[in-house]
Design a protein around this motif. Structure first.
Motif, PDB file in Angstrom:
ATOM      1  N   CYS A 164      32.822  57.480  25.601  1.00  0.00           N
ATOM      2  CA  CYS A 164      32.648  58.477  26.659  1.00  0.00           C
ATOM      3  C   CYS A 164      31.414  59.336  26.444  1.00  0.00           C
ATOM      4  O   CYS A 164      30.856  59.870  27.394  1.00  0.00           O
ATOM      5  N   ASP A 201      45.697  66.324  19.433  1.00  0.00           N
ATOM      6  CA  ASP A 201      45.364  64.897  19.483  1.00  0.00           C
ATOM      7  C   ASP A 201      46.173  64.194  20.565  1.00  0.00           C
ATOM      8  O   ASP A 201      47.358  64.478  20.746  1.00  0.00           O
ATOM      9  N   ILE A 202      45.543  63.268  21.235  1.00  0.00           N
ATOM     10  CA  ILE A 202      46.210  62.477  22.262  1.00  0.00           C
ATOM     11  C   ILE A 202      47.177  61.508  21.546  1.00  0.00           C
ATOM     12  O   ILE A 202      46.864  61.049  20.444  1.00  0.00           O
ATOM     13  N   LYS A 230      43.207  67.082  24.529  1.00  0.00           N
ATOM     14  CA  LYS A 230      41.841  67.628  24.479  1.00  0.00           C
ATOM     15  C   LYS A 230      41.245  67.690  25.885  1.00  0.00           C
ATOM     16  O   LYS A 230      41.720  66.985  26.782  1.00  0.00           O
ATOM     17  N   SER A 276      35.775  69.360  30.822  1.00  0.00           N
ATOM     18  CA  SER A 276      35.172  69.914  29.625  1.00  0.00           C
ATOM     19  C   SER A 276      35.013  71.436  29.765  1.00  0.00           C
ATOM     20  O   SER A 276      35.266  72.190  28.824  1.00  0.00           O
ATOM     21  N   GLN A 307      32.778  66.577  33.138  1.00  0.00           N
ATOM     22  CA  GLN A 307      32.176  67.895  32.881  1.00  0.00           C
ATOM     23  C   GLN A 307      33.105  69.014  33.325  1.00  0.00           C
ATOM     24  O   GLN A 307      33.214  70.044  32.656  1.00  0.00           O
ATOM     25  N   CYS A 366      29.353  57.784  32.301  1.00  0.00           N
ATOM     26  CA  CYS A 366      30.310  58.589  31.514  1.00  0.00           C
ATOM     27  C   CYS A 366      29.545  59.547  30.600  1.00  0.00           C
ATOM     28  O   CYS A 366      29.910  60.704  30.455  1.00  0.00           O
ATOM     29  N   ASN A 367      28.508  59.032  29.965  1.00  0.00           N
ATOM     30  CA  ASN A 367      27.791  59.799  28.954  1.00  0.00           C
ATOM     31  C   ASN A 367      27.014  60.979  29.536  1.00  0.00           C
ATOM     32  O   ASN A 367      26.833  61.987  28.870  1.00  0.00           O
ATOM     33  N   ARG A 378      44.057  71.468  22.911  1.00  0.00           N
ATOM     34  CA  ARG A 378      43.182  70.810  21.937  1.00  0.00           C
ATOM     35  C   ARG A 378      43.969  70.067  20.847  1.00  0.00           C
ATOM     36  O   ARG A 378      43.683  70.192  19.658  1.00  0.00           O
ATOM     37  N   ARG A 383      38.712  66.487  27.554  1.00  0.00           N
ATOM     38  CA  ARG A 383      38.339  65.277  28.283  1.00  0.00           C
ATOM     39  C   ARG A 383      39.274  64.103  27.970  1.00  0.00           C
ATOM     40  O   ARG A 383      38.822  62.958  27.908  1.00  0.00           O
ATOM     41  N   SER A 384      40.573  64.388  27.801  1.00  0.00           N
ATOM     42  CA  SER A 384      41.538  63.312  27.521  1.00  0.00           C
ATOM     43  C   SER A 384      41.545  62.264  28.631  1.00  0.00           C
ATOM     44  O   SER A 384      41.848  61.096  28.387  1.00  0.00           O
ATOM     45  N   SER A 394      40.248  61.237  19.486  1.00  0.00           N
ATOM     46  CA  SER A 394      40.376  61.563  18.050  1.00  0.00           C
ATOM     47  C   SER A 394      40.151  60.337  17.163  1.00  0.00           C
ATOM     48  O   SER A 394      40.979  60.014  16.313  1.00  0.00           O
ATOM     49  N   CYS A 442      39.136  60.893  29.967  1.00  0.00           N
ATOM     50  CA  CYS A 442      38.134  59.859  29.659  1.00  0.00           C
ATOM     51  C   CYS A 442      38.738  58.705  28.860  1.00  0.00           C
ATOM     52  O   CYS A 442      38.234  57.594  28.905  1.00  0.00           O
ATOM     53  N   VAL A 443      39.806  58.985  28.092  1.00  0.00           N
ATOM     54  CA  VAL A 443      40.403  57.942  27.258  1.00  0.00           C
ATOM     55  C   VAL A 443      41.018  56.837  28.117  1.00  0.00           C
ATOM     56  O   VAL A 443      40.886  55.661  27.810  1.00  0.00           O
TER      57      VAL A 443
END
Lengths: 198, 70
Positions: free
Chosen positions: B21, A74-75, A166, A61, A58, A50-51, A72, A168-169, B61, A171-172
């Protein structure tokens, strides 16, 4: 900031989606996105995939960031809750095993090959132009259709949440991310206490 | 003459909701944030100046910029 070779892996992700449009058997390459994160987390106890190496992240992003295709915002709180993340992982795994079962049925000769890509687990899209026969059993093609469905569905979901929230949402609530984080937690149990900053 | 000093700021990670992440790591200009053992992001208080880039980038966030009490 200095760019590394792995900062360009979004090209791999994009190429993958395009190739699957022309020949579905390329979908098998997607297994790399399943096994590499698992191998990294199991062997090194980190979310190195992931990192650093996640091409899909990517891509989001890039599209949401540089191309400005994200609001952009907040989720929503529920989307980052453990209940939703683990629930989505479970749902994803159930759907994945159902796809494997369908593949098995074709291998066993109980069902014919279905040349469709299922989007969002419900919409059956005709995809026959991407199948030109296979040297192997039709079951290998069935797996490719199923796996491409998984990859396309997650990309579409990722693009929707990228646009709404956002970049890369995804990724959450990414099932692979949740799974590798669980592996890391299990591998480094004492880490929970060390990282707590609140 | 009165001199105004700006209070120091730094980033705080809501560890419990962090998905590890690594988006924050990529944007930090001072390499002050890292992902600790694939569990959550961790701020190096010595390096962090509280610029807020990580907080803006974080998809969940969960990073807050707070003033540091002396």
């Amino acid at each position: 900031m200095k760019k590394h070779w792995y900062d360009y892996l979004w090209i791999f992700s994009l190429t993958y989606l395009i190739l699957g449009f022309f020949n579905i058997l390329f979908a098998w390459l997607g297994l790399l996105c399943f096994f590499i994160p698992l191998i990294i987390s199991v062997s090194s106890g980190t979310k190195g995939y992931c990192n650093r190496y996640c091409g899909r992240g990517q891509l989001f992003s890039l599209l949401g960031g540089r191309f400005g295709l994200s609001r952009r915002k907040d989720i929503p709180r529920w989307m980052k809750s453990k209940a939703f993340r683990y629930g989505f992982l479970l749902f994803f795994l159930v759907m994945f095993f159902q796809m494997l079962w369908n593949t098995y049925l074709v291998f066993a000769g109980a069902r014919d090959l279905r040349q469709v890509v299922t989007l969002l687990w419900t919409l059956k899209l005709p995809w026959h132009w991407a199948y030109h026969g296979t040297l192997f059993h039709p079951g290998t093609a069935q797996f490719a259709f199923g796996f491409y469905s998984v990859m396309l569905t997650s990309t579409v979901l990722g693009l929707i949440t990228m646009a709404l929230f956002k970049p890369r949402s995804w990724c959450v609530y990414c099932p692979m991310g949740t799974m590798t984080q669980l592996i890391c937690r299990a591998k480094n149990r004492e880490g929970d206490i060390v990282t707590d900053q609140r | 003459m009165e001199t105004k000093t700006r209070s120091k700021r730094r980033a705080y990670v809501g560890t419990d909701s962090c998905v590890a992440c690594g988006c924050c790591v990529k944007v930090c200009p001072l390499n002050a944030i890292s992902v600790f053992r694939g569990i959550a992001a961790k701020v190096n208080p010595e390096r962090c100046v509280g610029c807020g880039k990580c907080a803006r980038e974080c998809p969940a966030s969960v990073i807050e910029i707070r003033e540091v009490r002396p």
